[in-house]
Design a protein around this motif. Sequence first.
Motif, short mmCIF file in Angstrom:
data_model
loop_
_atom_site.label_atom_id
_atom_site.label_comp_id
_atom_site.label_asym_id
_atom_site.label_seq_id
_atom_site.Cartn_x
_atom_site.Cartn_y
_atom_site.Cartn_z
N VAL A 1 -4.22 -8.90 -13.09
CA VAL A 1 -4.69 -8.30 -11.84
C VAL A 1 -6.06 -7.66 -12.02
O VAL A 1 -6.24 -6.79 -12.88
N ALA A 2 -7.01 -8.11 -11.22
CA ALA A 2 -8.31 -7.45 -11.15
C ALA A 2 -8.28 -6.45 -10.01
O ALA A 2 -7.91 -6.80 -8.88
N VAL B 1 0.50 -8.80 -19.77
CA VAL B 1 0.12 -8.55 -18.38
C VAL B 1 -1.15 -7.71 -18.38
O VAL B 1 -1.31 -6.82 -19.22
N LEU B 2 -2.04 -7.99 -17.44
CA LEU B 2 -3.33 -7.29 -17.39
C LEU B 2 -3.53 -6.60 -16.06
O LEU B 2 -3.17 -7.13 -15.01
N MET B 3 -4.10 -5.40 -16.12
CA MET B 3 -4.73 -4.76 -14.96
C MET B 3 -6.11 -4.32 -15.44
O MET B 3 -6.22 -3.59 -16.43
N PHE B 4 -7.15 -4.80 -14.77
CA PHE B 4 -8.49 -4.47 -15.26
C PHE B 4 -9.48 -4.43 -14.11
O PHE B 4 -9.25 -4.97 -13.02
N SER B 5 -10.58 -3.75 -14.38
CA SER B 5 -11.71 -3.74 -13.45
C SER B 5 -12.94 -4.20 -14.22
O SER B 5 -12.98 -4.09 -15.46
N SER B 6 -13.93 -4.71 -13.53
CA SER B 6 -15.16 -5.12 -14.20
C SER B 6 -16.23 -5.41 -13.16
O SER B 6 -15.94 -5.81 -12.03
N SER C 1 -12.55 -15.85 -13.98
CA SER C 1 -11.84 -16.68 -14.96
C SER C 1 -10.56 -16.05 -15.48
O SER C 1 -9.69 -16.76 -15.99
N SER C 2 -10.41 -14.73 -15.36
CA SER C 2 -9.26 -14.06 -15.99
C SER C 2 -8.20 -13.57 -15.00
O SER C 2 -7.06 -13.33 -15.41
N ALA C 3 -8.56 -13.39 -13.75
CA ALA C 3 -7.62 -12.79 -12.78
C ALA C 3 -6.92 -13.86 -11.94
O ALA C 3 -7.53 -14.83 -11.52
N ASN C 4 -5.62 -13.65 -11.70
CA ASN C 4 -4.90 -14.51 -10.75
C ASN C 4 -4.40 -13.71 -9.55
O ASN C 4 -3.70 -14.25 -8.68
N ARG C 5 -4.79 -12.44 -9.50
CA ARG C 5 -4.39 -11.57 -8.39
C ARG C 5 -5.44 -10.49 -8.23
O ARG C 5 -5.98 -10.00 -9.23
N SER D 1 -7.28 2.51 2.25
CA SER D 1 -6.30 1.44 2.40
C SER D 1 -6.55 0.37 1.34
O SER D 1 -7.53 0.44 0.59
N TYR D 2 -5.69 -0.64 1.27
CA TYR D 2 -5.84 -1.63 0.21
C TYR D 2 -5.41 -3.01 0.69
O TYR D 2 -4.70 -3.17 1.69
N ILE D 3 -5.86 -4.02 -0.04
CA ILE D 3 -5.46 -5.41 0.18
C ILE D 3 -4.98 -5.95 -1.16
O ILE D 3 -5.62 -5.75 -2.19
N ASP D 4 -3.85 -6.64 -1.16
CA ASP D 4 -3.26 -7.18 -2.39
C ASP D 4 -3.01 -8.67 -2.18
O ASP D 4 -2.20 -9.06 -1.35
N LYS D 5 -3.75 -9.52 -2.92
CA LYS D 5 -3.64 -10.97 -2.72
C LYS D 5 -3.50 -11.70 -4.06
O LYS D 5 -4.25 -11.42 -5.00
N CYS D 6 -2.57 -12.63 -4.13
CA CYS D 6 -2.42 -13.48 -5.31
C CYS D 6 -3.33 -14.70 -5.14
O CYS D 6 -2.92 -15.71 -4.56
N MET D 7 -4.53 -14.59 -5.62
CA MET D 7 -5.51 -15.67 -5.53
C MET D 7 -6.65 -15.38 -6.49
O MET D 7 -6.85 -14.22 -6.89
N PRO D 8 -7.41 -16.41 -6.90
CA PRO D 8 -8.56 -16.15 -7.77
C PRO D 8 -9.67 -15.41 -7.04
O PRO D 8 -9.69 -15.34 -5.80
#
Length: 534
Positions: free
Chosen positions: A344-345, A482-487, A495-499, A508-515
């Motif tokens: 997760v990014a 499992v990863l949670m990261f920011s950059s 290349s590294s995130a799938n969500r 507020s927030y948005i949560d999406k499973c996509m590159p």
Amino acid sequence: MLTINNLSMQFGGRVLFKDVSVGFRKGECYGIIGANGAGKSTLLRIITGDLEPTGGSVSIGKGERLSFLRQDQNAFDSYEVVKTVLLGYKRLVEVMVEKDALYAKPDFDEKDGIKAGELEAEFAEMNGWTAESDAENLLNSLGIPESAFHKLMGELDAKLKVKVLLAQAIFGEPDILIMDEPTNNLDDHACRWLEDYLMDFPNTIIIVSHDRYFLNKVCTRTLDVDFTEIREYVGNYDFWYSASQLLLRQQKEQNAKKEDKILELKAFIARFSANASKSKQATSRKKALDKIDLDDLKPSSRKYPFIDFKSQYNIGNDVLKVTGVSKKGYFKDLSFNLVNTDKVAVIADNTLAITKLFNCLAGVDKFDSGTYKYGITIHFDYIPQNFTALNKIEDSLVDYLRPSAIVKTDSYIRGYLGRMLFSGDEALKQVKVLSGGEKVRLRFVQKMFDPGNLIILDDPTNHLDLESIESLNRALNNTKSVLMFSSHDRQLLQSSANRIIYIRKDGSYIDKCMPYDEFEEYLYNLNQTEKETT
């Protein structure tokens, strides 16, 4: 055409360049890469005339205009925004001033009329009659509101100033455009616009950037500043890196037939050539790749740290459950579940919100409300962005790492340090004297002894050079944790995130499973829809 002839530069006994010659052609975009301190920005300052070389010369074609994106945000604080953009075309502004002075003369005579006619012709040739509207169009494209067009630069915040200076650099389509870290502090919309603009730019572009995603998008050639030399490679950053790694591997395969190596290289080049898009820059890159001479390919002498987060801990189905957590001023009612395949990014309008979230999940801080729970199989590691605690540690690198090492011997710890390019006596340096990038690499060593199966990283690419970022990228791609990261590195995000979890400025927030690239497109369309409805 811009040409560098037998250029040499040294500071005291330190030699940056020695007898370097490079020709920069029209229609090409050159990405300058090199280790920190190799002399990339120094080279730009020599080209622009801000710095005198020790030897050699820089020549620019007759009548050609050079423009340089400068990082001095306060240099134009007393000018209006539109005027600041116009100042990017110095001769145009000079002609405007001369014209106005002539027409204001009370004793305007025939000689003045002739001079005014010459100035009018030159003014028209530089598209002077549409200059102000052209400047406003650039500002608008970069996301600067019309209400700011006639404000003083000193009234703008830093993020808007960066955009104005970018508009100033590209205004009037200069013959030679030089940019030092152009994507620094740019939002996603402005980055995308700049990429599209540069990909169809007809003249010469020279860029220094740590943004691999950006370099891959726009560059047709790569200049590697490497141990007093500057080596030119056809293609973008990925081509340079992949070609260099392939050549290094082939050098080690001494028993492989030369014919087989050539066939492998040709197949590799064909793959890169086939992936070119239809932009002018990509078309130019494809033509160059199709004509490449295999003898021109040389491996880089660059060294890369070895980073590996291979965890010994199995991961169950339950990783992390976060329910309705809030932190005043940063985010509210944030909920998500992590599963064992997530990478997760986390991105945000206010990056402090990410640090607050990660600190709370690591137990460094507390949420105002809500709950979170780790799965029973989870062993998590946290690599924060702030390393100020290391500034007071007088221990050597070996002694600092000893409590974290599985085996406590010097040779074992030195082995890990060597992988991270801390060799020889460097392992005995005091922790407090390390640079920012070295401190990040030290923390990586610390986590590599026994990596967790959930790793949280807060902007780990900050302070790192391209070699370390490339190695980190591979490590995050290869780890089963499992990863949670920011950059801020978009190539890493892509290349590294799938969500993607995106924390908006209103909390507020948005949560999406996509590159990442698909999320960028989704967010752009969402913002357009929201603008239309308001």
